[in-house]
Enzyme design. Sequence first.
Site, PDB file in Angstrom:
ATOM      1  N   ASN A   1       0.859  -1.186   0.000  1.00  0.00           N
ATOM      2  CA  ASN A   1       0.000   0.000   0.000  1.00  0.00           C
ATOM      3  C   ASN A   1       0.893   1.232   0.000  1.00  0.00           C
ATOM      4  O   ASN A   1       1.490   1.570   1.011  1.00  0.00           O
ATOM      5  CB  ASN A   1      -0.886  -0.053   1.267  1.00  0.00           C
ATOM      6  CG  ASN A   1      -1.726   1.197   1.445  1.00  0.00           C
ATOM      7  OD1 ASN A   1      -1.802   2.044   0.561  1.00  0.00           O
ATOM      8  ND2 ASN A   1      -2.361   1.306   2.607  1.00  0.00           N
ATOM      9  N   TRP A   2       0.990   1.874  -1.152  1.00  0.00           N
ATOM     10  CA  TRP A   2       1.895   3.030  -1.277  1.00  0.00           C
ATOM     11  C   TRP A   2       1.330   4.283  -0.607  1.00  0.00           C
ATOM     12  O   TRP A   2       2.033   5.272  -0.447  1.00  0.00           O
ATOM     13  CB  TRP A   2       2.169   3.322  -2.750  1.00  0.00           C
ATOM     14  CG  TRP A   2       3.169   2.397  -3.381  1.00  0.00           C
ATOM     15  CD1 TRP A   2       3.575   1.171  -2.919  1.00  0.00           C
ATOM     16  CD2 TRP A   2       3.906   2.636  -4.590  1.00  0.00           C
ATOM     17  NE1 TRP A   2       4.516   0.641  -3.759  1.00  0.00           N
ATOM     18  CE2 TRP A   2       4.737   1.505  -4.797  1.00  0.00           C
ATOM     19  CE3 TRP A   2       3.939   3.673  -5.518  1.00  0.00           C
ATOM     20  CZ2 TRP A   2       5.587   1.405  -5.900  1.00  0.00           C
ATOM     21  CZ3 TRP A   2       4.788   3.573  -6.613  1.00  0.00           C
ATOM     22  CH2 TRP A   2       5.601   2.455  -6.793  1.00  0.00           C
ATOM     23  N   LYS A   3       0.050   4.257  -0.277  1.00  0.00           N
ATOM     24  CA  LYS A   3      -0.607   5.430   0.344  1.00  0.00           C
ATOM     25  C   LYS A   3      -0.391   6.678  -0.527  1.00  0.00           C
ATOM     26  O   LYS A   3      -0.330   6.563  -1.742  1.00  0.00           O
ATOM     27  CB  LYS A   3      -0.111   5.620   1.775  1.00  0.00           C
ATOM     28  CG  LYS A   3      -0.243   4.332   2.596  1.00  0.00           C
ATOM     29  CD  LYS A   3      -0.032   4.523   4.058  1.00  0.00           C
ATOM     30  CE  LYS A   3      -0.219   3.191   4.775  1.00  0.00           C
ATOM     31  NZ  LYS A   3      -0.118   3.306   6.215  1.00  0.00           N
TER      32      LYS A   3
ATOM     33  N   HIS B   1      -9.454   1.126   4.999  1.00  0.00           N
ATOM     34  CA  HIS B   1      -8.188   1.309   5.723  1.00  0.00           C
ATOM     35  C   HIS B   1      -8.429   2.292   6.868  1.00  0.00           C
ATOM     36  O   HIS B   1      -9.229   3.218   6.742  1.00  0.00           O
ATOM     37  CB  HIS B   1      -7.122   1.838   4.761  1.00  0.00           C
ATOM     38  CG  HIS B   1      -5.756   1.848   5.373  1.00  0.00           C
ATOM     39  ND1 HIS B   1      -5.362   2.827   6.257  1.00  0.00           N
ATOM     40  CD2 HIS B   1      -4.715   0.995   5.252  1.00  0.00           C
ATOM     41  CE1 HIS B   1      -4.117   2.563   6.649  1.00  0.00           C
ATOM     42  NE2 HIS B   1      -3.705   1.456   6.061  1.00  0.00           N
TER      43      HIS B   1
ATOM     44  N   GLU C   1      -6.850   4.719   7.871  1.00  0.00           N
ATOM     45  CA  GLU C   1      -6.640   6.130   7.510  1.00  0.00           C
ATOM     46  C   GLU C   1      -7.855   6.692   6.788  1.00  0.00           C
ATOM     47  O   GLU C   1      -8.167   7.879   6.911  1.00  0.00           O
ATOM     48  CB  GLU C   1      -5.348   6.263   6.683  1.00  0.00           C
ATOM     49  CG  GLU C   1      -4.124   6.089   7.575  1.00  0.00           C
ATOM     50  CD  GLU C   1      -2.910   5.478   6.898  1.00  0.00           C
ATOM     51  OE1 GLU C   1      -2.844   5.468   5.650  1.00  0.00           O
ATOM     52  OE2 GLU C   1      -2.009   5.009   7.633  1.00  0.00           O
TER      53      GLU C   1
ATOM     54  N   GLU D   1      -5.417  -4.924  10.693  1.00  0.00           N
ATOM     55  CA  GLU D   1      -4.391  -3.896  10.868  1.00  0.00           C
ATOM     56  C   GLU D   1      -4.657  -3.126  12.161  1.00  0.00           C
ATOM     57  O   GLU D   1      -5.455  -2.169  12.159  1.00  0.00           O
ATOM     58  CB  GLU D   1      -4.403  -2.920   9.693  1.00  0.00           C
ATOM     59  CG  GLU D   1      -4.041  -3.547   8.368  1.00  0.00           C
ATOM     60  CD  GLU D   1      -3.430  -2.528   7.421  1.00  0.00           C
ATOM     61  OE1 GLU D   1      -2.339  -2.777   6.937  1.00  0.00           O
ATOM     62  OE2 GLU D   1      -4.045  -1.474   7.203  1.00  0.00           O
TER      63      GLU D   1
ATOM     64  N   GLY E   1       2.670   2.073  10.847  1.00  0.00           N
ATOM     65  CA  GLY E   1       3.699   3.107  10.739  1.00  0.00           C
ATOM     66  C   GLY E   1       4.435   3.420  12.029  1.00  0.00           C
ATOM     67  O   GLY E   1       5.120   4.438  12.126  1.00  0.00           O
TER      68      GLY E   1
ATOM     69  N   SER F   1       3.437  -2.290  10.294  1.00  0.00           N
ATOM     70  CA  SER F   1       4.881  -2.379  10.552  1.00  0.00           C
ATOM     71  C   SER F   1       5.491  -3.712  10.143  1.00  0.00           C
ATOM     72  O   SER F   1       6.393  -4.219  10.810  1.00  0.00           O
ATOM     73  CB  SER F   1       5.174  -2.071  12.022  1.00  0.00           C
ATOM     74  OG  SER F   1       4.821  -0.731  12.319  1.00  0.00           O
TER      75      SER F   1
ATOM     76  N   GLY G   1       2.801  -1.256   4.275  1.00  0.00           N
ATOM     77  CA  GLY G   1       2.802   0.161   3.932  1.00  0.00           C
ATOM     78  C   GLY G   1       4.207   0.629   3.582  1.00  0.00           C
ATOM     79  O   GLY G   1       4.704   0.403   2.479  1.00  0.00           O
ATOM     80  N   GLY G   2       4.870   1.259   4.545  1.00  0.00           N
ATOM     81  CA  GLY G   2       6.175   1.881   4.309  1.00  0.00           C
ATOM     82  C   GLY G   2       7.182   1.000   3.584  1.00  0.00           C
ATOM     83  O   GLY G   2       7.862   1.459   2.654  1.00  0.00           O
TER      84      GLY G   2
END
Length: 253
Positions: free
Chosen positions: A9-11, A93, A95, A167, A173, A213, A234-235
Amino acid sequence: MRRKLIAGNWKMNGLGPALAEIAALRAALPDPPCDVLVCPPATLLHRVAVALEGSYIGVGGQDCHAEAAGARTGDISAAMLADAGARAVILGHSERRTDHGETSALVAAKARTAMAAGLLPILCVGETEAERAAGAALDVVRMQLVLSLPAGLGETVDPARLVVAYEPVWAIGTGRVPGEAEIAEVHGALRAGLAARMGAAAAAGVRLLYGGSVKPANAAALLAVPDVDGALVGGASLRATEFAAIVTASVRP
Ligand code: PGA
């Protein structure tokens, strides 16, 4: 046997130069040992899809509108994602739930539209730190699951066409991850919740991802937890080397 799925997930990251990472990812994973999906921002979706054409790496969106089409300025429909080359979409998600006030009912409506457009929905659920501290984590994710599942889901739905991602909000993150027993407990509860809705046989075919994470260093251990059928990353998905290492970790003993 559920085939593992590693989804990135590049967000809200990714400009044209990020396509170099896609080229590197393709080169690193000519024949991945599991299903692999990259979910770039909508602006890059088509370019990423073209760059991955003929590879074993799929492309997904990060959200879609609940309606199929219409006067919705700035929004993107599930069919438009599919048109751009997506075959999956992340929905609900945390977010989106936090930043845009998305409710589980809205997520369920989006999931229904996504499935009708032929996309694989990845439904996200997860408790906040306060909810876990209050001992409510299982109740929260069970409720989110029940309310986020699309209407009409029965034993007739191909369970391989549905993915649920656990999640924990506090793990996203932050570099913190739940203990393996905690993850197994939540995934067991999710599997039971799916069985109540779809029947045990269908529920056994739904893939349950862990997200929050996930890194190359912890991926093998997380992916070995019972009922963890993959990861939502994610990251670490922004760097081809890190993401490819997580994919490779999915098959380590
Ligand atoms: P993270 O994000 O891997 O950067 O923690 C996971 C996610 O939000 O899907």
